[in-house]
Design an enzyme around this catalytic site. Structure first.
Site, short mmCIF file in Angstrom:
data_model
loop_
_atom_site.label_atom_id
_atom_site.label_comp_id
_atom_site.label_asym_id
_atom_site.label_seq_id
_atom_site.Cartn_x
_atom_site.Cartn_y
_atom_site.Cartn_z
N LEU A 95 0.83 -1.20 0.00
CA LEU A 95 0.00 0.00 0.00
C LEU A 95 0.86 1.26 0.00
O LEU A 95 1.88 1.31 0.69
CB LEU A 95 -0.92 0.01 1.22
CG LEU A 95 -1.90 -1.17 1.35
CD1 LEU A 95 -2.77 -0.99 2.58
CD2 LEU A 95 -2.75 -1.32 0.10
N GLY B 188 2.29 -9.56 5.96
CA GLY B 188 2.91 -8.72 6.96
C GLY B 188 2.66 -7.25 6.71
O GLY B 188 2.66 -6.80 5.56
N GLY B 189 2.45 -6.49 7.79
CA GLY B 189 2.26 -5.05 7.66
C GLY B 189 1.18 -4.70 6.66
O GLY B 189 0.04 -5.16 6.77
N ASP B 190 1.53 -3.89 5.67
CA ASP B 190 0.58 -3.50 4.63
C ASP B 190 0.92 -4.20 3.31
O ASP B 190 0.69 -3.65 2.23
CB ASP B 190 0.56 -1.99 4.45
CG ASP B 190 1.93 -1.42 4.06
OD1 ASP B 190 2.94 -2.10 4.32
OD2 ASP B 190 1.99 -0.32 3.50
N GLU B 191 1.45 -5.40 3.40
CA GLU B 191 1.84 -6.17 2.22
C GLU B 191 0.86 -7.33 2.00
O GLU B 191 0.58 -8.10 2.92
CB GLU B 191 3.26 -6.71 2.38
CG GLU B 191 4.32 -5.62 2.48
CD GLU B 191 5.70 -6.18 2.76
OE1 GLU B 191 6.68 -5.48 2.47
OE2 GLU B 191 5.80 -7.31 3.28
#
Length: 209
Positions: A76, A116-119
């Protein structure tokens, strides 16, 4: 149900004693543990472990059927700004909304995962011609460009996408994810909010990152 039985003899006669247990709660707990081990707690999407398992299966199916598949790596654009300006609760809600919005695009035979995270990563099976993957990437970017309502606060983000094709680029799952990841970073360097195929990566100026 769980049934256990034992044999006994009494006064020359043979008997069996059976015990029946309701193990519904135990089975539900086992299913919950299994689901948690293979799915992201926030979005409910497959996690990295399940994603790799699905990708391995997809590669094998593609090789047997002489088909092409795609690995998409999406990061993102602007997510950190949402966390910093609106708060982490809004960031979590945004991830859930992104998941809901994009998961509606993929077929039942495909996989969307949060790694993971915004992935987010995708496995697309039997894509046919490569242009079909490009069309999918453009649709993803268009969906992400639409405003998000985070508990009354409007938010606008984007997405950078990298694509690797199997078996053309590789038939090894770790290599494919790495290639798609590299292509995604090229997309960011080329201005963000766009997509890039690994096979077509240009040399872009790093001052656009």
């Amino acid at each position: 149900m769980e049934l256990s039985a034992s044999e006994m003899f009494l006064h020359g006669q043979r008997f069996f004693i059976g015990i029946i247990r309701d193990i519904t709660e135990r089975k539900l707990a086992e299913q919950k543990i299994t689901h948690m081990a293979h799915h992201d707690f926030l979005t409910g999407l497959p996690n990295r472990i399940l994603f790799f398992d699905r990708l391995k299966q997809a590669i094998s199916m593609a090789e047997r059927g002489g088909q092409k598949g795609a690995v998409i790596f999406l990061d993102l654009d602007g997510f950190k700004c949402v966390n910093d300006k609106i708060g982490h609760d809004a960031g979590d809600l945004l991830l859930q909304e992104v998941s809901r919005r994009l998961s509606g695009m993929v077929r039942a035979s495909d996989t969307m995962a949060r790694v993971g995270g915004d992935e987010f990563t995708f496995v697309l099976n039997n894509v046919g011609v490569i242009e079909n993957v490009a069309v999918m990437a453009r649709k993803m970017i268009a969906l992400l460009a639409e405003s998000f309502d985070l508990n009354g606060q409007q938010c606008n983000i984007g997405g950078s996408i990298g694509v690797a094709i199997f078996p053309d680029d590789s038939s090894e799952f770790g290599t494919l994810l790495k290639q798609a990841d590299e292509a995604m970073y090229f997309a960011k360097q080329c201005g963000k909010n766009t997509y890039q195929f690994y096979r077509d990566m240009p040399t872009c100026s790093s001052d656009k990152a």
